[in-house]
Scaffold this active site. Structure first.
Site, PDB file in Angstrom:
ATOM      1  N   GLY A 326      -7.708 -44.104  -3.630  1.00  0.00           N
ATOM      2  CA  GLY A 326      -7.929 -45.120  -2.610  1.00  0.00           C
ATOM      3  C   GLY A 326      -6.739 -45.239  -1.676  1.00  0.00           C
ATOM      4  O   GLY A 326      -6.086 -44.251  -1.327  1.00  0.00           O
ATOM      5  N   SER A 327      -6.443 -46.460  -1.273  1.00  0.00           N
ATOM      6  CA  SER A 327      -5.411 -46.685  -0.252  1.00  0.00           C
ATOM      7  C   SER A 327      -3.988 -46.399  -0.730  1.00  0.00           C
ATOM      8  O   SER A 327      -3.068 -46.349   0.087  1.00  0.00           O
ATOM      9  CB  SER A 327      -5.504 -48.120   0.273  1.00  0.00           C
ATOM     10  OG  SER A 327      -6.721 -48.301   0.974  1.00  0.00           O
ATOM     11  N   THR A 328      -3.788 -46.198  -2.048  1.00  0.00           N
ATOM     12  CA  THR A 328      -2.455 -45.802  -2.499  1.00  0.00           C
ATOM     13  C   THR A 328      -2.115 -44.392  -2.025  1.00  0.00           C
ATOM     14  O   THR A 328      -0.964 -43.967  -2.101  1.00  0.00           O
ATOM     15  CB  THR A 328      -2.332 -45.859  -4.038  1.00  0.00           C
ATOM     16  OG1 THR A 328      -3.257 -44.934  -4.618  1.00  0.00           O
ATOM     17  CG2 THR A 328      -2.626 -47.263  -4.552  1.00  0.00           C
ATOM     18  N   PHE A 329      -3.130 -43.686  -1.518  1.00  0.00           N
ATOM     19  CA  PHE A 329      -2.947 -42.323  -1.005  1.00  0.00           C
ATOM     20  C   PHE A 329      -2.524 -42.312   0.463  1.00  0.00           C
ATOM     21  O   PHE A 329      -2.134 -41.270   0.995  1.00  0.00           O
ATOM     22  CB  PHE A 329      -4.265 -41.554  -1.171  1.00  0.00           C
ATOM     23  CG  PHE A 329      -4.177 -40.075  -0.899  1.00  0.00           C
ATOM     24  CD1 PHE A 329      -3.636 -39.207  -1.832  1.00  0.00           C
ATOM     25  CD2 PHE A 329      -4.650 -39.543   0.291  1.00  0.00           C
ATOM     26  CE1 PHE A 329      -3.574 -37.840  -1.589  1.00  0.00           C
ATOM     27  CE2 PHE A 329      -4.596 -38.180   0.551  1.00  0.00           C
ATOM     28  CZ  PHE A 329      -4.050 -37.324  -0.402  1.00  0.00           C
TER      29      PHE A 329
END
Length: 650
Positions: A326-329
């Site tokens: 998700g947005s941790t990428f």
């Protein structure tokens, strides 16, 4: 009729010739026998003496003591304990079934125990002891001793058995041992004779299996005198074996216990890494299980309960699990774009809530949009439209290459049963595996950590440590073997522009500390320990056009297994990074609400090396935090849990 003198002389001569012939034959036979005896006793005497000795001497193996496993501070996490067992020798018992039935009237043996013992007895040589009952009490030993005349072939022995003093806290790290099986033997190329000893314990999972050969040690032996049937008459000599190597892990038992307690009630994983050394301080996976139940064979009911649990307690989620990040990428996508020069930190992208690409709409999580978004705001408020745009510009090949540089898509060499490689897709990968061409939509999905992208919590922690330091931090799990320290690998520079990495760090700082940061409620109070991080929410289901039209269903209104995964990664202190933490809560909903608070608590516990002061939390949360701390400490100190100070159980 009277015989003549001539006939008498002729008969005498005949008898004399016969006597001489018989005598000669006897002398020849005696000479031949003497020659043969001389050949056997003198010429080949040594060989026959050895053969006779081998018939008389039997060599028995002595199992070695298995190596111990400790945490980084010397706390025992896998040890050995003495236990009593009852064994039976078929050659001495005569009728094993009859003797086992008699034994079952003296100590408790189930019908299954008896059948298992009989099967094992048939597979083994008549004089090999077969374990009938393990971990029996001293009273059982005494009962067997008293009834020895009625139990031929049955004796009590003292042996060593594996024990895990920290219980479930280390189950997914150390793993467990169990009796060697035919299946094990079919897969092991190692032909160590120890493996032929009935119920000999070998590693089945985790560190126990990956370091099996070093932990096992080598066998000793004893020479015993046996009779023609193989019965032991006396012990002639004994040579003790070499104990297995003692292993010290990088894990902190006290922190590990806290992490497991903090994850209680969730299907989740958490990883803590020392950014300076790469030492893995904690590998949490919840729920867990008691490895002691596996040492002597877990019951079918208990094992079925573990298999049927939807939270998957047997899965080592922290290293084995692979999730859409998700947005941790988004830091990966941003760094790839910055390094390629397709965007700079001040350039803005206009977010209206959705963007159309080749007649397909790609949506931002914020339906109304974020307006004009630069790099810092894109991280702070986690705008998806920004990353759709830059993902198209930089392309999947550059994104995937940057991900690998940061540790994603890499299977780290750690002694664990399964270490996930994750997946950083490329055009060639899709063509080879999916038999389809890469399309622009694939790049957009990958740019926000969705689509084909997969990463483990361990990889996300490594990624965060590398972003925090700009160095190629390598995780390690073993600190020393037999007291000999394993050198820390020298960290190489990532070769990424310090200006670009600082821009990413600045955005991560705002995620936690700025007014509109998505993890603002999980900030740490105090300039010395300021934290930087990134929230993430990864979908596990497709949202239809009809659902978007009427409004996306809230996670709370969905069945548990259809809710989004919640993620959070962070490092602290921001100005001098020392630790990196990643948390994944399966079907937890939102990263800001489910994962970030857990990660913040774990980070503070790590920074303070114990219970942090309430002053480290925002004022409005301190009453809630105080109550949570009490609950966690109560959970850690429950009667069936390892002590909270990490010491051994009494």
């Amino acid at each position: 009729m009277r015989r003549s003198p001539i006939d008498t002389d002729k008969s005498a001569r005949t008898i004399t010739r016969r006597g001489l012939l018989l005598g000669g034959l006897q002398v020849s036979f005696a000479g031949l026998l003497a020659g043969r005896m001389r050949f056997m006793q003198v010429d080949q005497g040594e060989e026959y003496r050895l053969l006779a000795e081998e018939n008389r001497i039997n060599i028995r193996l002595i199992p070695p003591s298995r190596g111990l496993i400790h945490d980084r501070n010397g706390v025992l996490i896998a040890g050995n304990e003495q236990n009593y067992r009852i064994v039976l020798v078929r050659e001495d018992a005569g009728d094993p079934e009859k003797i086992l039935t008699r034994l079952a009237n003296i100590i408790w043996l189930s019908p299954e125990d008896i059948q298992d013992a009989l099967k094992e007895i048939k597979r083994r040589s008549p004089f090999v002891p077969v374990t009938v009952a393990d971990r029996v009490s001293w009273n059982d030993v005494a009962e067997v001793a008293v009834n020895t005349p009625a139990l031929p072939g049955v004796t009590a022995e003292v042996g060593l058995s594996r024990i895990y003093p920290q219980g479930p806290d280390f189950a997914h790290i150390t793993g467990y041992v169990g009796p060697v099986s035919d299946y094990d033997l079919s897969k092991i190329e190692d032909r160590d004779p120890l493996l032929q000893i009935p119920r000999f314990q070998i590693g089945k999972s985790g560190v126990e299996v990956k370091m099996e050969r070093r932990l096992r040690g080598s066998a000793g032996n004893r020479e015993v005198e046996v009779n023609a049937l193989g019965r032991v008459m006396r012990e002639l000599s004994r040579q003790e074996g070499k104990s297995g190597d003692n292993v010290q892990l990088t894990i902190d038992a006290k922190l590990q216990a806290y992490v497991q307690a903090r994850l209680a009630g969730e299907s989740a994983a958490a990883v803590v890494i020392d950014t300076q050394t790469g030492d893995v301080l904690s590998l949490g996976s919840a729920p867990s299980f008691d490895p002691n139940k596996f040492v002597h064979g877990i019951s079918s009911a208990d094992y079925k309960g573990l298999l049927d649990d939807p939270y998957r307690p047997l899965a080592a989620k922290s290293a084995q699990g692979a999730y859409p990040p998700g947005s941790t990428f988004k830091m990966v996508t941003a760094l790839a774009a910055l390094e390629e020069g397709v965007i700079d930190v001040n350039e803005s992208v206009n977010c209206r809530g959705r963007v159309e690409v080749y007649n397909r709409y790609f949506h931002c999580w914020k339906r109304a949009g974020h307006g004009k978004v630069d790099l810092a705001k894109s991280l702070r408020e986690s705008c998806d439209i920004y990353y759709y745009e830059i993902a198209q510009r930089v392309g999947i090949e550059k994104i995937s290459a940057m991900a690998r540089r940061l540790g994603l898509g890499t299977r780290f060499d750690l002694p664990l049963s399964a270490v996930a490689q994750g997946l950083m897709p490329t055009k060639a990968w899709k063509l080879d595996v999916k038999k389809a061409e890469w399309v622009v939509g694939d790049s957009l999905n990958a740019g926000i950590g969705q689509g084909f992208v997969l990463a483990s919590p361990l990889q996300l922690a490594v990624m965060t440590a590398r972003l925090a330091t700009g160095m190629a931090v390598e995780p390690r799990l073993v600190r020393s073997v037999n007291g000999v320290e394993i050198p820390v690998k020298e960290q190489a520079a990532l070769g990424i522009s310090s200006q670009n990495i600082n821009a990413i760090r600045g955005g991560m700082y705002e995620v936690v500390n700025a007014r509109r940061g998505t993890a603002g409620r999980s900030k740490i109070i105090g300039d010395d320990f300021r934290m930087a991080g990134k929230t993430g929410t990864s979908q596990v289901r497709n949202i239809t056009k009809a659902e978007r039209a009427r409004g996306v269903t809230r996670n709370a209104d969905l069945p548990w297994n259809r809710r989004d995964h919640a993620l959070f990664v962070c490092f602290a202190p921001h100005d001098a990074p020392r630790y990196a933490v990643s948390v994944v809560v399966e079907h937890g909903g939102g990263g800001s609400t489910a994962a970030a608070p857990i990660a913040r608590d774990i980070m503070l516990q790590t920074l303070y090396d114990g219970r942090p002061p309430l002053e480290a939390y925002p004022t409005s949360q301190r009453a809630t935090i105080r109550s949570r701390q009490r609950d966690i400490e109560e959970l850690m100190n429950r009667p069936d849990a390892p002590p909270s100070d990490g010491s051994e159980r009494a």
